[in-house]
Structures are given as C-alpha cells and as structure tokens.
Design a protein around this motif. Structure first.
Motif, PDB file in Angstrom:
ATOM      1  N   LYS A  98       0.837  -1.206   0.020  1.00 28.25           N
ATOM      2  CA  LYS A  98      -0.018  -0.050   0.070  1.00 28.25           C
ATOM      3  C   LYS A  98       0.918   1.326   0.082  1.00 28.25           C
ATOM      4  O   LYS A  98       1.616   1.175  -0.898  1.00 28.25           O
ATOM      5  CB  LYS A  98      -0.971   0.028   1.189  1.00 28.25           C
ATOM      6  CG  LYS A  98      -1.967  -1.263   0.900  1.00 28.25           C
ATOM      7  CD  LYS A  98      -3.118  -1.056   2.064  1.00 28.25           C
ATOM      8  CE  LYS A  98      -3.861  -2.228   1.762  1.00 28.25           C
ATOM      9  NZ  LYS A  98      -5.006  -2.484   2.804  1.00 28.25           N
ATOM     10  N   GLY A  99       0.984   2.067   0.865  1.00 33.26           N
ATOM     11  CA  GLY A  99       1.763   3.087   0.995  1.00 33.26           C
ATOM     12  C   GLY A  99       3.069   3.248   1.809  1.00 33.26           C
ATOM     13  O   GLY A  99       3.617   4.195   2.205  1.00 33.26           O
ATOM     14  N   LEU A 100       3.370   1.930   2.255  1.00 36.31           N
ATOM     15  CA  LEU A 100       4.814   1.707   2.826  1.00 36.31           C
ATOM     16  C   LEU A 100       5.741   1.191   1.912  1.00 36.31           C
ATOM     17  O   LEU A 100       5.632   0.339   1.155  1.00 36.31           O
ATOM     18  CB  LEU A 100       4.314   0.586   3.886  1.00 36.31           C
ATOM     19  CG  LEU A 100       3.413   0.925   4.978  1.00 36.31           C
ATOM     20  CD1 LEU A 100       3.225  -0.091   6.123  1.00 36.31           C
ATOM     21  CD2 LEU A 100       3.797   2.275   5.905  1.00 36.31           C
ATOM     22  N   PHE A 101       6.740   1.690   2.090  1.00 39.99           N
ATOM     23  CA  PHE A 101       8.150   1.375   1.395  1.00 39.99           C
ATOM     24  C   PHE A 101       9.178   0.594   2.402  1.00 39.99           C
ATOM     25  O   PHE A 101       9.131   1.050   3.458  1.00 39.99           O
ATOM     26  CB  PHE A 101       8.680   2.419   0.442  1.00 39.99           C
ATOM     27  CG  PHE A 101       7.652   3.118  -0.484  1.00 39.99           C
ATOM     28  CD1 PHE A 101       7.756   2.976  -1.614  1.00 39.99           C
ATOM     29  CD2 PHE A 101       6.766   3.864   0.026  1.00 39.99           C
ATOM     30  CE1 PHE A 101       6.731   3.488  -2.551  1.00 39.99           C
ATOM     31  CE2 PHE A 101       5.551   4.691  -0.740  1.00 39.99           C
ATOM     32  CZ  PHE A 101       5.626   4.122  -2.371  1.00 39.99           C
ATOM     33  N   PHE A 102       9.757  -0.502   1.566  1.00 42.29           N
ATOM     34  CA  PHE A 102      10.794  -0.920   2.588  1.00 42.29           C
ATOM     35  C   PHE A 102      12.137  -0.969   2.040  1.00 42.29           C
ATOM     36  O   PHE A 102      12.334  -0.856   0.708  1.00 42.29           O
ATOM     37  CB  PHE A 102      10.358  -2.368   2.708  1.00 42.29           C
ATOM     38  CG  PHE A 102       9.091  -2.399   3.372  1.00 42.29           C
ATOM     39  CD1 PHE A 102       8.857  -2.703   4.748  1.00 42.29           C
ATOM     40  CD2 PHE A 102       7.962  -2.741   2.736  1.00 42.29           C
ATOM     41  CE1 PHE A 102       7.785  -2.562   5.556  1.00 42.29           C
ATOM     42  CE2 PHE A 102       6.712  -2.821   3.334  1.00 42.29           C
ATOM     43  CZ  PHE A 102       6.659  -2.830   4.706  1.00 42.29           C
TER      44      PHE A 102
ATOM     45  N   GLU B 180       9.527   8.765  -4.885  1.00 41.27           N
ATOM     46  CA  GLU B 180       9.279   9.831  -5.655  1.00 41.27           C
ATOM     47  C   GLU B 180       8.342   9.793  -7.079  1.00 41.27           C
ATOM     48  O   GLU B 180       7.749  10.593  -7.174  1.00 41.27           O
ATOM     49  CB  GLU B 180      10.891   9.979  -6.438  1.00 41.27           C
ATOM     50  CG  GLU B 180      10.813  11.299  -7.509  1.00 41.27           C
ATOM     51  CD  GLU B 180      12.223  11.350  -7.681  1.00 41.27           C
ATOM     52  OE1 GLU B 180      12.530  12.733  -8.463  1.00 41.27           O
ATOM     53  OE2 GLU B 180      12.814  10.477  -7.782  1.00 41.27           O
ATOM     54  N   TRP B 181       8.333   8.245  -7.353  1.00 36.62           N
ATOM     55  CA  TRP B 181       7.401   8.069  -8.633  1.00 36.62           C
ATOM     56  C   TRP B 181       6.062   7.611  -8.012  1.00 36.62           C
ATOM     57  O   TRP B 181       5.153   7.542  -8.922  1.00 36.62           O
ATOM     58  CB  TRP B 181       8.076   7.204  -9.662  1.00 36.62           C
ATOM     59  CG  TRP B 181       9.194   7.967  -9.923  1.00 36.62           C
ATOM     60  CD1 TRP B 181      10.373   7.449  -9.752  1.00 36.62           C
ATOM     61  CD2 TRP B 181       9.023   8.715 -11.205  1.00 36.62           C
ATOM     62  NE1 TRP B 181      11.293   8.217 -10.655  1.00 36.62           N
ATOM     63  CE2 TRP B 181      10.455   8.974 -11.538  1.00 36.62           C
ATOM     64  CE3 TRP B 181       7.907   9.434 -11.726  1.00 36.62           C
ATOM     65  CZ2 TRP B 181      10.705   9.894 -12.638  1.00 36.62           C
ATOM     66  CZ3 TRP B 181       8.515  10.306 -12.869  1.00 36.62           C
ATOM     67  CH2 TRP B 181       9.699  10.339 -13.089  1.00 36.62           C
ATOM     68  N   TYR B 182       5.867   7.375  -6.636  1.00 36.14           N
ATOM     69  CA  TYR B 182       4.638   6.821  -6.306  1.00 36.14           C
ATOM     70  C   TYR B 182       3.612   7.817  -6.531  1.00 36.14           C
ATOM     71  O   TYR B 182       3.668   9.115  -6.131  1.00 36.14           O
ATOM     72  CB  TYR B 182       4.942   6.489  -4.721  1.00 36.14           C
ATOM     73  CG  TYR B 182       3.506   6.007  -4.163  1.00 36.14           C
ATOM     74  CD1 TYR B 182       2.854   4.779  -4.565  1.00 36.14           C
ATOM     75  CD2 TYR B 182       2.833   6.782  -3.160  1.00 36.14           C
ATOM     76  CE1 TYR B 182       1.750   4.433  -3.815  1.00 36.14           C
ATOM     77  CE2 TYR B 182       1.788   6.159  -2.394  1.00 36.14           C
ATOM     78  CZ  TYR B 182       1.320   5.119  -2.764  1.00 36.14           C
ATOM     79  OH  TYR B 182       0.087   4.517  -2.347  1.00 36.14           O
ATOM     80  N   GLU B 183       2.152   7.495  -6.987  1.00 33.85           N
ATOM     81  CA  GLU B 183       1.118   8.418  -6.930  1.00 33.85           C
ATOM     82  C   GLU B 183       0.000   7.757  -6.461  1.00 33.85           C
ATOM     83  O   GLU B 183      -0.686   6.885  -6.758  1.00 33.85           O
ATOM     84  CB  GLU B 183       0.910   8.730  -8.454  1.00 33.85           C
ATOM     85  CG  GLU B 183       1.795   9.272  -9.332  1.00 33.85           C
ATOM     86  CD  GLU B 183       1.608   9.749 -10.737  1.00 33.85           C
ATOM     87  OE1 GLU B 183       0.244   9.521 -10.877  1.00 33.85           O
ATOM     88  OE2 GLU B 183       2.233   9.829 -11.519  1.00 33.85           O
ATOM     89  N   PRO B 184      -0.043   7.979  -5.161  1.00 33.55           N
ATOM     90  CA  PRO B 184      -1.412   7.492  -4.320  1.00 33.55           C
ATOM     91  C   PRO B 184      -2.717   7.972  -4.846  1.00 33.55           C
ATOM     92  O   PRO B 184      -2.833   9.077  -5.708  1.00 33.55           O
ATOM     93  CB  PRO B 184      -1.107   8.168  -2.863  1.00 33.55           C
ATOM     94  CG  PRO B 184      -0.411   9.434  -3.145  1.00 33.55           C
ATOM     95  CD  PRO B 184       0.469   9.223  -4.302  1.00 33.55           C
ATOM     96  N   ARG B 185      -3.610   7.229  -4.513  1.00 31.25           N
ATOM     97  CA  ARG B 185      -5.019   7.679  -5.023  1.00 31.25           C
ATOM     98  C   ARG B 185      -5.349   8.789  -4.268  1.00 31.25           C
ATOM     99  O   ARG B 185      -5.357   8.839  -3.157  1.00 31.25           O
ATOM    100  CB  ARG B 185      -6.099   6.242  -4.710  1.00 31.25           C
ATOM    101  CG  ARG B 185      -5.755   5.269  -5.628  1.00 31.25           C
ATOM    102  CD  ARG B 185      -6.857   4.199  -5.445  1.00 31.25           C
ATOM    103  NE  ARG B 185      -7.723   4.156  -4.527  1.00 31.25           N
ATOM    104  CZ  ARG B 185      -8.409   3.296  -3.674  1.00 31.25           C
ATOM    105  NH1 ARG B 185      -7.900   2.085  -4.018  1.00 31.25           N
ATOM    106  NH2 ARG B 185      -9.401   3.762  -3.288  1.00 31.25           N
TER     107      ARG B 185
END
Length: 82
Positions: A29-33, A60-65
C-alpha cells in the motif's frame, strides 16, 4: 560486545534469491521498505544503501489515489451548499 543480524541466502539458486528480494522490497500500500534484506547485496551496508536509494526512487514516482472516501469522512450537507 558487538551484536548484529543480516539476511543471508547462501546455497539458494539465483532466481529464488531474486524472487525473495523482490518480495521483501515490494511496496505494501503506502509503505516502502529498504534494508540489506531488500537488496542484491545482503549482509552488507552497500546493500542497505542500494535498497534505500531504490525505495527513495519508488517514493518519488509513487502516485497515491487522491479520491478516497471513508465512512465518517464525507462532507456535511452544509459544506456542500457553501
């Protein structure tokens, strides 16, 4: 006394190691590791740095809803008419 831990996949085939690495580094989901366990160089600081850079690029490239509606967070009728 010095203590530590690391993820080491000795004796595994390259394809299995890569599959496990991808799974460990996969966004949830919105968590990065990030960490040595998410890199191609486990048990090394270089691997931790590599995975941190990869995670930063993903962030940087993540686009959340942007349009999320949760119960109890809908605007009240008075705000809609304003």
């Amino acid at each position: 006394m010095v203590l530590g831990a690391a993820t080491v996949r000795w004796g595994q085939e390259a394809a299995l190691r890569e599959a496990e690495r991808r799974e460990a580094a996969r966004r949830q989901k919105g968590l990065f590791f990030a960490g040595e366990h998410c890199s191609s160089k486990p048990a090394w600081i270089e691997g931790a740095i590599e995975s941190a850079i990869d995670a930063a690029h993903e962030i940087e490239w993540y686009e959340p809803r942007t349009h999320r509606v949760f119960a109890g967070t809908r605007p009240s009728p008075s705000r809609e008419s304003a």
